[in-house]
Structure formats: C-alpha cells, structure tokens
Design a protein around this motif. Sequence first.
Motif, PDB file in Angstrom:
ATOM      1  N   VAL A 160       0.840  -1.203   0.000  1.00 54.25           N
ATOM      2  CA  VAL A 160       0.000   0.000   0.000  1.00 54.25           C
ATOM      3  C   VAL A 160       0.875   1.252   0.000  1.00 54.25           C
ATOM      4  O   VAL A 160       0.618   2.207  -0.745  1.00 54.25           O
ATOM      5  CB  VAL A 160      -0.972  -0.005   1.200  1.00 54.25           C
ATOM      6  N   ILE A 161       1.912   1.257   0.829  1.00 61.19           N
ATOM      7  CA  ILE A 161       2.825   2.408   0.887  1.00 61.19           C
ATOM      8  C   ILE A 161       3.488   2.617  -0.468  1.00 61.19           C
ATOM      9  O   ILE A 161       3.552   3.736  -0.975  1.00 61.19           O
ATOM     10  CB  ILE A 161       3.873   2.227   2.011  1.00 61.19           C
ATOM     11  N   ASN A 162       3.967   1.533  -1.076  1.00 59.69           N
ATOM     12  CA  ASN A 162       4.609   1.647  -2.393  1.00 59.69           C
ATOM     13  C   ASN A 162       3.630   2.152  -3.452  1.00 59.69           C
ATOM     14  O   ASN A 162       4.012   2.947  -4.322  1.00 59.69           O
ATOM     15  CB  ASN A 162       5.209   0.304  -2.812  1.00 59.69           C
ATOM     16  N   LYS A 163       2.376   1.733  -3.360  1.00 59.01           N
ATOM     17  CA  LYS A 163       1.356   2.205  -4.292  1.00 59.01           C
ATOM     18  C   LYS A 163       1.142   3.714  -4.119  1.00 59.01           C
ATOM     19  O   LYS A 163       1.032   4.453  -5.107  1.00 59.01           O
ATOM     20  CB  LYS A 163       0.045   1.455  -4.063  1.00 59.01           C
ATOM     21  N   GLU A 164       1.100   4.177  -2.883  1.00 64.85           N
ATOM     22  CA  GLU A 164       0.918   5.609  -2.615  1.00 64.85           C
ATOM     23  C   GLU A 164       2.112   6.423  -3.146  1.00 64.85           C
ATOM     24  O   GLU A 164       1.931   7.508  -3.700  1.00 64.85           O
ATOM     25  CB  GLU A 164       0.742   5.868  -1.114  1.00 64.85           C
ATOM     26  N   ILE A 165       3.312   5.896  -2.972  1.00 61.48           N
ATOM     27  CA  ILE A 165       4.508   6.580  -3.483  1.00 61.48           C
ATOM     28  C   ILE A 165       4.447   6.666  -5.000  1.00 61.48           C
ATOM     29  O   ILE A 165       4.722   7.717  -5.588  1.00 61.48           O
ATOM     30  CB  ILE A 165       5.795   5.884  -2.999  1.00 61.48           C
ATOM     31  N   GLU A 166       4.080   5.567  -5.654  1.00 63.36           N
ATOM     32  CA  GLU A 166       3.954   5.575  -7.114  1.00 63.36           C
ATOM     33  C   GLU A 166       2.885   6.561  -7.563  1.00 63.36           C
ATOM     34  O   GLU A 166       3.045   7.254  -8.567  1.00 63.36           O
ATOM     35  CB  GLU A 166       3.657   4.169  -7.643  1.00 63.36           C
ATOM     36  N   ASP A 167       1.795   6.641  -6.805  1.00 61.37           N
ATOM     37  CA  ASP A 167       0.733   7.587  -7.134  1.00 61.37           C
ATOM     38  C   ASP A 167       1.259   9.027  -7.051  1.00 61.37           C
ATOM     39  O   ASP A 167       0.925   9.859  -7.899  1.00 61.37           O
ATOM     40  CB  ASP A 167      -0.462   7.388  -6.198  1.00 61.37           C
ATOM     41  N   LEU A 168       2.078   9.314  -6.033  1.00 55.88           N
ATOM     42  CA  LEU A 168       2.660  10.658  -5.913  1.00 55.88           C
ATOM     43  C   LEU A 168       3.605  10.980  -7.068  1.00 55.88           C
ATOM     44  O   LEU A 168       3.727  12.127  -7.469  1.00 55.88           O
ATOM     45  CB  LEU A 168       3.415  10.793  -4.592  1.00 55.88           C
ATOM     46  N   LYS A 169       4.255   9.961  -7.601  1.00 57.04           N
ATOM     47  CA  LYS A 169       5.158  10.174  -8.736  1.00 57.04           C
ATOM     48  C   LYS A 169       4.377  10.554  -9.985  1.00 57.04           C
ATOM     49  O   LYS A 169       4.872  11.302 -10.827  1.00 57.04           O
ATOM     50  CB  LYS A 169       5.989   8.918  -9.000  1.00 57.04           C
ATOM     51  N   ASN A 170       3.165  10.043 -10.108  1.00 57.69           N
ATOM     52  CA  ASN A 170       2.361  10.259 -11.310  1.00 57.69           C
ATOM     53  C   ASN A 170       1.313  11.359 -11.178  1.00 57.69           C
ATOM     54  O   ASN A 170       0.863  11.908 -12.183  1.00 57.69           O
ATOM     55  CB  ASN A 170       1.668   8.952 -11.713  1.00 57.69           C
ATOM     56  N   ASN A 171       0.907  11.659  -9.952  1.00 56.89           N
ATOM     57  CA  ASN A 171      -0.154  12.643  -9.704  1.00 56.89           C
ATOM     58  C   ASN A 171       0.277  13.566  -8.570  1.00 56.89           C
ATOM     59  O   ASN A 171       0.415  13.115  -7.439  1.00 56.89           O
ATOM     60  CB  ASN A 171      -1.463  11.947  -9.316  1.00 56.89           C
ATOM     61  N   PRO A 172       0.460  14.828  -8.843  1.00 58.39           N
ATOM     62  CA  PRO A 172       0.902  15.735  -7.776  1.00 58.39           C
ATOM     63  C   PRO A 172      -0.156  15.877  -6.681  1.00 58.39           C
ATOM     64  O   PRO A 172      -1.345  15.680  -6.932  1.00 58.39           O
ATOM     65  CB  PRO A 172       1.120  17.062  -8.498  1.00 58.39           C
ATOM     66  N   VAL A 173       0.287  16.223  -5.487  1.00 57.74           N
ATOM     67  CA  VAL A 173      -0.660  16.503  -4.411  1.00 57.74           C
ATOM     68  C   VAL A 173      -1.470  17.727  -4.809  1.00 57.74           C
ATOM     69  O   VAL A 173      -1.016  18.561  -5.598  1.00 57.74           O
ATOM     70  CB  VAL A 173       0.039  16.747  -3.056  1.00 57.74           C
ATOM     71  N   SER A 174      -2.653  17.840  -4.263  1.00 55.84           N
ATOM     72  CA  SER A 174      -3.495  18.986  -4.609  1.00 55.84           C
ATOM     73  C   SER A 174      -2.989  20.245  -3.906  1.00 55.84           C
ATOM     74  O   SER A 174      -2.298  20.176  -2.893  1.00 55.84           O
ATOM     75  CB  SER A 174      -4.946  18.713  -4.203  1.00 55.84           C
ATOM     76  N   GLU A 175      -3.344  21.384  -4.464  1.00 63.82           N
ATOM     77  CA  GLU A 175      -2.989  22.668  -3.831  1.00 63.82           C
ATOM     78  C   GLU A 175      -3.584  22.746  -2.431  1.00 63.82           C
ATOM     79  O   GLU A 175      -2.969  23.277  -1.515  1.00 63.82           O
ATOM     80  CB  GLU A 175      -3.488  23.836  -4.691  1.00 63.82           C
ATOM     81  N   GLU A 176      -4.787  22.211  -2.277  1.00 64.65           N
ATOM     82  CA  GLU A 176      -5.452  22.224  -0.967  1.00 64.65           C
ATOM     83  C   GLU A 176      -4.638  21.427   0.062  1.00 64.65           C
ATOM     84  O   GLU A 176      -4.435  21.885   1.181  1.00 64.65           O
ATOM     85  CB  GLU A 176      -6.857  21.644  -1.095  1.00 64.65           C
ATOM     86  N   GLU A 177      -4.169  20.228  -0.330  1.00 63.03           N
ATOM     87  CA  GLU A 177      -3.344  19.418   0.579  1.00 63.03           C
ATOM     88  C   GLU A 177      -2.046  20.134   0.925  1.00 63.03           C
ATOM     89  O   GLU A 177      -1.619  20.148   2.084  1.00 63.03           O
ATOM     90  CB  GLU A 177      -3.012  18.068  -0.065  1.00 63.03           C
ATOM     91  N   LEU A 178      -1.417  20.721  -0.078  1.00 64.11           N
ATOM     92  CA  LEU A 178      -0.156  21.428   0.143  1.00 64.11           C
ATOM     93  C   LEU A 178      -0.365  22.629   1.063  1.00 64.11           C
ATOM     94  O   LEU A 178       0.418  22.828   2.006  1.00 64.11           O
ATOM     95  CB  LEU A 178       0.453  21.876  -1.184  1.00 64.11           C
ATOM     96  N   ASN A 179      -1.390  23.415   0.826  1.00 62.37           N
ATOM     97  CA  ASN A 179      -1.652  24.583   1.675  1.00 62.37           C
ATOM     98  C   ASN A 179      -1.972  24.173   3.108  1.00 62.37           C
ATOM     99  O   ASN A 179      -1.558  24.837   4.067  1.00 62.37           O
ATOM    100  CB  ASN A 179      -2.772  25.438   1.092  1.00 62.37           C
TER     101      ASN A 179
END
Length: 134
Positions: free
Chosen positions: A33-52
């Motif tokens: 699951v952790i590796n899947k989340e990391i791969e997802d971050l590589k392909n899809n940036p975090v949202s501006e809302e999450e970053l803020n």
Amino acid sequence: FSFAGFPGNKYPALYLVAALPNQGHSNKELEEVINKEIEDLKNNPVSEEELNSAKTRFKANTLQRMNSDRLFLGAMLQAEVMRGSWEKAFESLNVVEKITTADIQELVKKYLTEDNSVIATIEKKEEKKEEVKK
C-alpha cells in the motif's frame, strides 16, 4: 506517518515512513500500500489544498514550539549553533511557503526509489511462521 530529518539533526536528509498494519493485515500488505501511494505521488501531484494545509500545519507547529520565553530562546540558540545565526530561526517558514506541488513530485521521483530505501519490519514469531507456510 512520515517525516524528514529522522533521527534528528545528525542525519537531516533521511526520510522516514512508519506504519502499523491493522489487525488481520500483514506487513507485506502494508508495504504494498505504501509503495502504491509513493507511485501515485510520482504520477499525480498533491493537490494545492493538501499542500496549503500542510504548510499551515507546519507554520502553526513551528510557532507553537516557541510559545514561551524558554522555548523561543531555545529556538534562537539552536539556529545560532546549527545554522550560524539566530536570525535563521524563522527561515524555514519562508522556505516552506515557496514549495510547490511540482517540487514535491520531483523530490518523490528522485528520492523515494526502491534503490534508495531500507525496509525494516518487526513481526511476532507466529506471524513469521504463517508467512513461511504461504
């Protein structure tokens, strides 16, 4: 949970991801699951809302750690000793404000790789025996 700077100022560039599987799930499942989340971050940036939201929490935590004279003085002293000037105690607030979602994605791609990781697990003896049987 995850954070940079583990185990502290001695190794500030290390990044730690720590997790505990829910009952009925294995460390291996959690790792997937952790590796899947990391791969997802590589392909899809975090949202501006999450970053803020993360920036706001960082700023609040930084300022809250200085909510007394003693803690404020400690922060000034640490900045003087570790970074060369007490004036750098608030520098991280400005640095964090400049971070973009693209910066995060770039760092994930560069540093959160299989070749650049160490995985450690703690298992009960009976859990290890069950895994060997499978």
